[in-house]
Motif scaffolding. Structure first.
Motif, mmCIF file in Angstrom:
data_model
loop_
_atom_site.group_PDB
_atom_site.id
_atom_site.type_symbol
_atom_site.label_atom_id
_atom_site.label_comp_id
_atom_site.label_asym_id
_atom_site.label_seq_id
_atom_site.Cartn_x
_atom_site.Cartn_y
_atom_site.Cartn_z
ATOM 1 N N SER A 105 0.830 -1.211 0.000
ATOM 2 C CA SER A 105 0.000 0.000 0.000
ATOM 3 C C SER A 105 0.857 1.249 0.000
ATOM 4 O O SER A 105 0.329 2.362 -0.023
ATOM 5 N N THR A 106 2.184 1.062 0.046
ATOM 6 C CA THR A 106 3.113 2.195 0.155
ATOM 7 C C THR A 106 4.203 2.068 -0.902
ATOM 8 O O THR A 106 5.380 1.889 -0.583
ATOM 9 N N PRO A 107 3.834 2.115 -2.179
ATOM 10 C CA PRO A 107 4.801 1.891 -3.258
ATOM 11 C C PRO A 107 5.844 3.000 -3.333
ATOM 12 O O PRO A 107 5.668 4.083 -2.759
ATOM 13 N N ASP A 108 6.912 2.715 -4.055
ATOM 14 C CA ASP A 108 7.937 3.751 -4.273
ATOM 15 C C ASP A 108 7.325 4.991 -4.918
ATOM 16 O O ASP A 108 7.612 6.123 -4.519
ATOM 17 N N GLU A 109 6.536 4.758 -5.950
ATOM 18 C CA GLU A 109 5.829 5.818 -6.672
ATOM 19 C C GLU A 109 4.439 5.303 -7.033
ATOM 20 O O GLU A 109 4.190 4.103 -6.951
ATOM 21 N N LEU A 110 3.544 6.214 -7.476
ATOM 22 C CA LEU A 110 2.257 5.754 -7.992
ATOM 23 C C LEU A 110 2.456 4.894 -9.240
ATOM 24 O O LEU A 110 1.642 4.032 -9.552
ATOM 25 N N GLY A 111 3.488 5.106 -9.961
ATOM 26 C CA GLY A 111 3.866 4.293 -11.115
ATOM 27 C C GLY A 111 5.317 4.583 -11.426
ATOM 28 O O GLY A 111 5.785 5.698 -11.195
ATOM 29 N N PRO A 112 6.074 3.602 -11.891
ATOM 30 C CA PRO A 112 5.699 2.237 -12.259
ATOM 31 C C PRO A 112 5.516 1.337 -11.041
ATOM 32 O O PRO A 112 5.639 1.793 -9.898
ATOM 33 N N ALA A 113 5.247 0.066 -11.283
ATOM 34 C CA ALA A 113 5.101 -0.894 -10.200
ATOM 35 C C ALA A 113 6.387 -1.002 -9.397
ATOM 36 O O ALA A 113 7.490 -1.032 -9.960
ATOM 37 N N THR A 114 6.233 -1.059 -8.080
ATOM 38 C CA THR A 114 7.393 -1.265 -7.221
ATOM 39 C C THR A 114 8.069 -2.592 -7.543
ATOM 40 O O THR A 114 9.292 -2.726 -7.410
ATOM 41 N N ALA A 115 7.308 -3.572 -8.006
ATOM 42 C CA ALA A 115 7.890 -4.865 -8.388
ATOM 43 C C ALA A 115 8.937 -4.705 -9.479
ATOM 44 O O ALA A 115 9.919 -5.458 -9.523
ATOM 45 N N CYS A 116 8.741 -3.735 -10.383
ATOM 46 C CA CYS A 116 9.742 -3.499 -11.427
ATOM 47 C C CYS A 116 11.033 -2.955 -10.821
ATOM 48 O O CYS A 116 12.132 -3.304 -11.275
ATOM 49 N N ARG A 117 10.911 -2.109 -9.802
ATOM 50 C CA ARG A 117 12.103 -1.630 -9.088
ATOM 51 C C ARG A 117 12.824 -2.806 -8.421
ATOM 52 O O ARG A 117 14.060 -2.887 -8.436
ATOM 53 N N VAL A 118 12.048 -3.709 -7.825
ATOM 54 C CA VAL A 118 12.642 -4.872 -7.166
ATOM 55 C C VAL A 118 13.339 -5.756 -8.195
ATOM 56 O O VAL A 118 14.452 -6.247 -7.961
ATOM 57 N N GLN A 119 12.712 -5.962 -9.335
ATOM 58 C CA GLN A 119 13.329 -6.769 -10.390
ATOM 59 C C GLN A 119 14.702 -6.220 -10.760
ATOM 60 O O GLN A 119 15.682 -6.955 -10.908
ATOM 61 N N ALA A 120 14.775 -4.884 -10.913
ATOM 62 C CA ALA A 120 16.045 -4.256 -11.278
ATOM 63 C C ALA A 120 17.080 -4.416 -10.169
ATOM 64 O O ALA A 120 18.261 -4.697 -10.439
ATOM 65 N N LEU A 121 16.665 -4.235 -8.923
ATOM 66 C CA LEU A 121 17.598 -4.372 -7.799
ATOM 67 C C LEU A 121 18.135 -5.798 -7.689
ATOM 68 O O LEU A 121 19.307 -6.004 -7.346
ATOM 69 N N LEU A 122 17.293 -6.775 -7.982
ATOM 70 C CA LEU A 122 17.724 -8.170 -7.902
ATOM 71 C C LEU A 122 18.520 -8.607 -9.122
ATOM 72 O O LEU A 122 19.287 -9.574 -9.060
ATOM 73 N N GLY A 123 18.315 -7.925 -10.253
ATOM 74 C CA GLY A 123 18.906 -8.393 -11.499
ATOM 75 C C GLY A 123 18.188 -9.620 -12.030
ATOM 76 O O GLY A 123 18.800 -10.457 -12.718
ATOM 77 N N ALA A 124 16.879 -9.718 -11.741
ATOM 78 C CA ALA A 124 16.079 -10.863 -12.192
ATOM 79 C C ALA A 124 15.558 -10.592 -13.598
ATOM 80 O O ALA A 124 14.372 -10.356 -13.816
ATOM 81 N N ARG A 125 16.441 -10.630 -14.584
ATOM 82 C CA ARG A 125 16.123 -10.167 -15.933
ATOM 83 C C ARG A 125 15.091 -11.031 -16.653
ATOM 84 O O ARG A 125 14.460 -10.583 -17.601
ATOM 85 N N ARG A 126 14.889 -12.257 -16.215
ATOM 86 C CA ARG A 126 13.949 -13.149 -16.886
ATOM 87 C C ARG A 126 12.545 -13.081 -16.285
ATOM 88 O O ARG A 126 11.643 -13.782 -16.739
ATOM 89 N N ALA A 127 12.371 -12.236 -15.265
ATOM 90 C CA ALA A 127 11.106 -12.212 -14.541
ATOM 91 C C ALA A 127 10.175 -11.113 -15.032
ATOM 92 O O ALA A 127 10.611 -9.984 -15.265
#
Length: 353
Positions: A105-127
């Motif tokens: 309920s407390t995302p980094d921003e209203l957009g994009p999805a916080t999950a995309c930020r997490v993907q980048a931080l993890l380097g999960a390029r296939r996700a």
């Protein structure tokens, strides 16, 4: 919402009353992880800041402390820490993940999805990565999304990260004892992937009642009430909660969730090895069992040192419980979420060997 009639109290958990129910979805929890910010604020300290007796918060909620994110630390940072720990627990790497779902309920921003930020931080390029906005039920909604994806994906790594994370400290009115006393910051994650029979998900269901969306919300900052000097002055960017309505919702909904899961699986309360509910506060969580026919020993209570961390609270409680009471193979574990929206849902698992 009418509370379910009380069920007779259960005895201590024992052996299953009959044949264990078959799993409908071959999906298991492969690993869990959690992360709490370094700064810890005790309830005694916070009570004094609110001009209350030093024991006021602890006596009413059994919350001893909560954690507060550092300046510049966002939801994605907490979520990535928890995700790395879950991956390590599962013996996997970011390259092994095909989906990332973040409940918050407390995302980094209203957009994009916080999950995309997490993907980048993890380097999960296939996700693939996206958020779910189901408040404190966000982890359960995320599990449903992951189960559907795992059943239909082709070509991606067949494992999903489901993460709950909140940085509530940025959205609290420090003078409002009803919310400042309860909420904290934190993240927790689980890796889901293929289960070897007979393990897997036995029952899964979700629900919502949008007519009660005003019971707990952050009223400003969206398209209905965009940020303005007026919304800032009115503290519209902080959590507003009708505490009594929320408590009534929780105490009425939890027995219904348990009953629905048990009836769907054809089992009894005593057949559950572990019940992990959302953790609104430890005192309330500890009272939820009898109306659902559960023994208190069956229920995981884990909010004493974290408070209510929203979408992270259920996976945090699961992670905490697994460190002290690992279910035996084939044991039934019930996850029960409820939160703003209003939303609710359950996941009943047969635990893997």
């Amino acid at each position: 919402m009418t509370p379910a009639p009380p069920r007779p109290p259960a005895g201590p958990p024992g052996p299953a009353s009959g044949p264990a129910p078959a799993a409908r979805h071959p999906v298991a929890v492969l690993g869990t992880g959690a992360y709490l910010p370094d700064r810890r604020v005790t309830s005694e300290e916070l009570s004094r800041d609110l001009g209350l007796d030093p024991r006021w918060i602890a006596d009413r909620t059994a919350i001893a402390a909560r954690h507060v994110a550092a300046p510049g630390q966002a939801a994605s940072d907490l979520a990535a820490h928890a995700a790395r720990r879950a991956l390590a627990d599962a013996g996997l790497t970011p390259a092994d993940i095909g989906l990332i779902v973040v409940g918050t309920s407390t995302p980094d921003e209203l957009g994009p999805a916080t999950a995309c930020r997490v993907q980048a931080l993890l380097g999960a390029r296939r996700a693939a990565a996206f958020d779910v906005a189901a408040a404190c039920t966000g982890f359960v909604f995320g599990v449903q999304a992951a189960v559907g994806w795992l059943a239909t994906q082709r070509g991606a790594p067949p494992r999903a990260l489901v993460i709950g994370v909140e940085v509530y400290s940025r959205f609290l009115d420090p003078t409002d004892r009803a919310t400042a006393a309860l909420f904290g910051d934190g993240a927790a994650a689980a890796v889901l992937g293929p289960a070897a029979p007979p393990a897997g998900i036995v029952s899964l269901a979700l629900g919502s009642d949008g007519t009660r969306a005003d019971d707990v919300l952050i009223p400003a900052g969206g398209s209905r009430s965009p940020a303005s000097p007026a919304t800032l002055t009115a503290r519209g960017h902080t959590i507003h909660m009708d505490g009594r309505a929320v408590r009534d919702f929780i105490t009425g909904t939890f027995p219904r969730l348990v009953t629905a899961a048990l009836d769907d699986a054809g089992v009894k309360p005593a057949d559950l090895a572990l019940v992990v509910p959302h953790q609104p506060n430890p005192r309330l969580t500890a009272t939820l069992g009898p109306a659902a026919g559960l023994d208190p020993a069956q229920i995981a209570v884990a909010g004493h040192d974290v408070g209510n961390i929203g979408a992270a609270s259920l996976p945090y409680a699961l992670h905490h419980a697994l460190r002290t009471r690992t279910p035996p193979p084939d044991a039934l574990v019930l996850l029960a979420g409820f939160g703003a929206g209003l939303t609710w849902g359950h996941v009943l698992l047969r635990w893997p060997a």
